[in-house]
Design an enzyme around this catalytic site. Structure first.
Site, PDB file in Angstrom:
ATOM      1  N   GLU A   1      50.010  24.802  13.072  1.00  0.00           N
ATOM      2  CA  GLU A   1      50.796  23.567  13.034  1.00  0.00           C
ATOM      3  C   GLU A   1      50.020  22.360  12.524  1.00  0.00           C
ATOM      4  O   GLU A   1      50.352  21.224  12.854  1.00  0.00           O
ATOM      5  CB  GLU A   1      51.407  23.279  14.405  1.00  0.00           C
TER       6      GLU A   1
ATOM      7  N   ASP B   1      55.116  19.551  14.368  1.00  0.00           N
ATOM      8  CA  ASP B   1      53.747  19.078  14.172  1.00  0.00           C
ATOM      9  C   ASP B   1      53.208  19.472  12.810  1.00  0.00           C
ATOM     10  O   ASP B   1      52.438  18.726  12.201  1.00  0.00           O
ATOM     11  CB  ASP B   1      52.834  19.620  15.272  1.00  0.00           C
TER      12      ASP B   1
ATOM     13  N   HIS C   1      54.363  20.556  26.348  1.00  0.00           N
ATOM     14  CA  HIS C   1      55.262  19.407  26.262  1.00  0.00           C
ATOM     15  C   HIS C   1      56.367  19.439  27.315  1.00  0.00           C
ATOM     16  O   HIS C   1      57.105  18.466  27.464  1.00  0.00           O
ATOM     17  CB  HIS C   1      55.888  19.338  24.868  1.00  0.00           C
TER      18      HIS C   1
END
Length: 268
Positions: free
Chosen positions: A162, A188, A48
């Protein structure tokens, strides 16, 4: 060999605090690595964050490991690939060839995927990793022969828990030989299970799930890591027994510091 403070903390059963790096650049990485002697690891975020695997990881890793006398914080690379069927092999190869001392693989939800990740991190006969980079061993401060001899024992393998499927399979994942740590991605994980993301703390039901993951990791003799956004959160997680705890990120700390200083200035 470059210092590996996270591995040392794991062996000594000491809590290891770290930070998240989301922006590229040699001097940026070095500045973060030099911020505090209490910083034992940095995740270079290629999922990310805005850091490319090539050549961004190699540049950041060299800057981090050379940031302090005797070596900087351990460098862990979070690769972009996700999911059971996504090919993470080539991304792990680039991360490790860039000098990473460990990899963090997102959204690992089965033991089979965890075994694949371990294999990609190990040279034969322990795995299927290829050898050939002319730069990796130099970043570690050893010869090519020494790197081949020691890498399998020093590279940390971490998988992110996650989603709902990963929680259902968490004991099997934790028991995979070669997995060093389970890393909880609270955002997440919460979304996957139908709860709002932490703001800043998770929903009470999600807290129970996170404790289940922590217990599963420790029952298998593995470490458990978690992402926090503040020192206060991190201190609370340390008391709960988490082994590896993110304290802040480069962008978060920078924004908070600028806002804090401006608020102080405007009050005068």
């Amino acid at each position: 060999m470059a210092s590996h403070s996270l591995l040392q903390a794991f062996k000594a059963s000491k809590t290891a605090f770290g930070a998240w790096l989301t922006l590229p650049g040699t001097f940026h990485a070095r500045t973060v690595a030099q911020a505090s002697p209490l910083l034992s690891w940095i995740v270079v975020d290629c999922e990310h964050g805005l850091i490319p695997l090539v050549p961004g990881v190699a540049e950041c890793t060299a800057a981090i490991l050379g940031a302090r006398p005797g070596g900087g914080p351990s460098t862990i690379v979070r690769i972009p690939a996700t999911g059971v069927t996504a090919s993470s092999s080539w991304q792990i190869k680039h991360a490790l060839d860039g000098g990473a001392q460990g990899v963090l693989v997102p959204l690992v939800s089965t033991a089979a995927k965890a075994r694949e990740v371990v294999s990609d991190c190990r040279f034969p006969p322990g795995g299927r990793r290829g050898f050939g980079s002319p730069f990796t061993h130099g970043t570690w401060g050893v010869s090519a022969a020494e790197y081949l001899k020691t890498a399998n024992d020093n590279i940390l393998v971490m998988v992110q828990i996650e989603n709902k499927e990963a929680v259902e399979n968490v004991q099997e994942i934790a028991n995979v030989d070669g997995v060093d740590a389970l890393f909880i991605g609270p955002y997440d994980l919460s979304i996957s299970m139908g709860y709002p993301p932490p703001s800043p703390d998770p929903h009470p039901e999600m807290e129970q799930v996170m404790q289940k993951i922590l217990n599963a990791a420790h029952a298998a003799g593995k470490k458990c890591a978690i992402f926090c956004t503040s020192g206060k959160q991190a201190a609370a997680r340390a008391k709960q027994g988490f082994d590896m705890i993110n304290v802040t990120s480069d962008t978060g700390a920078m924004s908070e510091a600028i806002a804090s200083h401006l608020n102080a200035a405007s009050e005068q």
